[in-house]
Design an enzyme around this catalytic site. Structure first.
Site, PDB file in Angstrom:
ATOM      1  N   ASN A 105     -18.151  43.152 -22.341  1.00 44.23           N
ATOM      2  CA  ASN A 105     -16.752  43.255 -22.778  1.00 44.23           C
ATOM      3  C   ASN A 105     -15.854  43.414 -21.557  1.00 44.23           C
ATOM      4  O   ASN A 105     -16.274  43.944 -20.529  1.00 44.23           O
ATOM      5  CB  ASN A 105     -16.589  44.485 -23.690  1.00 44.23           C
ATOM      6  N   LEU A 114     -11.069  41.968 -30.978  1.00 45.27           N
ATOM      7  CA  LEU A 114     -10.547  43.247 -31.451  1.00 45.27           C
ATOM      8  C   LEU A 114     -11.249  43.775 -32.697  1.00 45.27           C
ATOM      9  O   LEU A 114     -10.678  44.531 -33.464  1.00 45.27           O
ATOM     10  CB  LEU A 114      -9.036  43.121 -31.717  1.00 45.27           C
ATOM     11  N   GLY A 162      -6.942  34.067 -25.733  1.00 43.30           N
ATOM     12  CA  GLY A 162      -8.107  33.484 -25.082  1.00 43.30           C
ATOM     13  C   GLY A 162      -7.908  33.087 -23.629  1.00 43.30           C
ATOM     14  O   GLY A 162      -8.562  32.166 -23.151  1.00 43.30           O
ATOM     15  N   ASP A 211     -16.036  51.355 -25.733  1.00 40.55           N
ATOM     16  CA  ASP A 211     -15.829  51.276 -24.272  1.00 40.55           C
ATOM     17  C   ASP A 211     -16.713  52.258 -23.487  1.00 40.55           C
ATOM     18  O   ASP A 211     -16.322  52.733 -22.415  1.00 40.55           O
ATOM     19  CB  ASP A 211     -14.347  51.540 -23.898  1.00 40.55           C
ATOM     20  N   GLU A 238      -8.490  40.449 -14.481  1.00 41.21           N
ATOM     21  CA  GLU A 238      -9.496  40.157 -15.506  1.00 41.21           C
ATOM     22  C   GLU A 238     -10.037  38.744 -15.341  1.00 41.21           C
ATOM     23  O   GLU A 238     -11.224  38.500 -15.496  1.00 41.21           O
ATOM     24  CB  GLU A 238      -8.890  40.294 -16.912  1.00 41.21           C
ATOM     25  N   HIS A 241     -12.278  45.191 -20.439  1.00 43.45           N
ATOM     26  CA  HIS A 241     -11.278  46.165 -20.891  1.00 43.45           C
ATOM     27  C   HIS A 241     -10.190  46.289 -19.822  1.00 43.45           C
ATOM     28  O   HIS A 241     -10.506  46.387 -18.632  1.00 43.45           O
ATOM     29  CB  HIS A 241     -11.945  47.522 -21.137  1.00 43.45           C
TER      30      HIS A 241
HETATM   31  C1  GRF Z   1      -7.171  41.288 -22.382  1.00 43.43           C
HETATM   32  O1  GRF Z   1      -6.305  42.213 -21.810  1.00 43.43           O
HETATM   33  C2  GRF Z   1      -8.502  41.940 -22.592  1.00 43.43           C
HETATM   34  O2  GRF Z   1      -8.855  42.839 -21.601  1.00 43.43           O
HETATM   35  C3  GRF Z   1      -8.280  42.674 -23.851  1.00 43.43           C
HETATM   36  O3  GRF Z   1      -7.481  41.830 -24.637  1.00 43.43           O
HETATM   37  C4  GRF Z   1      -6.751  40.950 -23.799  1.00 43.43           C
HETATM   38  C5  GRF Z   1      -7.110  39.571 -24.220  1.00 43.43           C
HETATM   39  O4  GRF Z   1      -6.448  38.554 -23.595  1.00 43.43           O
HETATM   40  N1  GRF Z   1      -9.474  43.214 -24.389  1.00 43.43           N
HETATM   41  P1  GRF Z   1      -6.885  37.026 -23.836  1.00 43.43           P
HETATM   42  O5  GRF Z   1      -7.014  36.811 -25.332  1.00 43.43           O
HETATM   43  O6  GRF Z   1      -8.183  36.797 -23.131  1.00 43.43           O
HETATM   44  O7  GRF Z   1      -5.767  36.231 -23.261  1.00 43.43           O
END
Ligand code: GRF
Length: 206
Positions: free
Chosen positions: A102, A85, A13, A145, A174, A104
């Site tokens: 989302n 996931l 998270g 995706d 991200e 990615h």
């Molecule tokens: C991130 O790399 C996101 O892009 C992917 O899963 C990872 C999650 O990281 N889908 P977090 O749980 O937000 O730390």
């Protein structure tokens, strides 16, 4: 009225944390954090910020219905998948068309689609010999995706990068990109026409 946001997670998270830190209670309100895994640390992050957090075990045969109920009960406007996931049901996608975002960890359409998650993505990027990778925020459609791209940002792949170091670099991006996209959504600046997403330019500094 603030945009009512639900964040769906499966793990650590850290992306959720970036939303809590920069969007929550300013541009939108995270009403709900839902995990399909009980041990997801993201649930603790939500709790620490007094955000309602629940686990619906991914193995529950009524999972999709329970999830939809929770989202409806909370009057959610925007769903953010942040390291989530699990496959999203077609009913949910239909009901929240262009309202599910989302993140990615690659430059879609490269290194995306079925089976592309976690370290595997970065391992493939390195094995392929790509010189750039990055992160993509996109709307969720029925494919994996494949929905309209909202924002992308690059990182350079260095010759000494490992899947882990690349993952860290991308994760940093991200944490900038996701809150930015959610903020623009909350401000009503995002328009979708087919595959094209337009983000209204603002004057002044916001
Ligand atoms: C991130 O790399 C996101 O892009 C992917 O899963 C990872 C999650 O990281 N889908 P977090 O749980 O937000 O730390």
């Amino acid at each position: 009225m603030m945009t009512r946001i639900a964040v769906l997670i499966s793990g650590g998270g850290s992306n959720l944390q970036s939303l809590i830190d920069t969007v929550h209670n300013s541009y939108g309100r995270i009403e709900l954090v839902i995990s399909n895994r009980r041990d997801a640390y993201g649930l603790v992050r939500a709790k620490n910020h007094e955000i309602k957090n629940i686990c619906i075990p991914g193995t529950d045969p009524n999972y999709d219905r329970l999830l939809l109920n929770k989202l409806e009960e909370a009057g959610i406007d925007l769903i953010v998948l942040a390291g989530y996931l699990k496959i999203v049901s077609p009913q949910l996608i239909e009901k929240y068309r262009n309202r599910i975002i989302n993140i990615h960890p690659s430059l879609i359409p490269a290194f995306s689609g079925d089976g592309h998650y976690g370290l595997k993505v970065h391992k493939e990027v390195i094995e392929y010999g790509a010189k750039v990778s990055g992160a993509t925020v996109h709307f969720v459609d029925e494919g994996t995706d494949t929905g309209p791209v909202v924002m992308q940002k690059c990182v350079e792949v260095e010759s000494d990068d490992t899947p882990e170091s690349l993952q860290n670099k991308v994760l940093k991006i991200e944490h900038e990109l996701l809150p930015l996209a959610v903020k623009e959504y909350c401000l009503g600046n995002i328009q979708v026409e087919g595959r094209k997403v337009n983000i209204k330019k603002r004057g002044g500094n916001e």
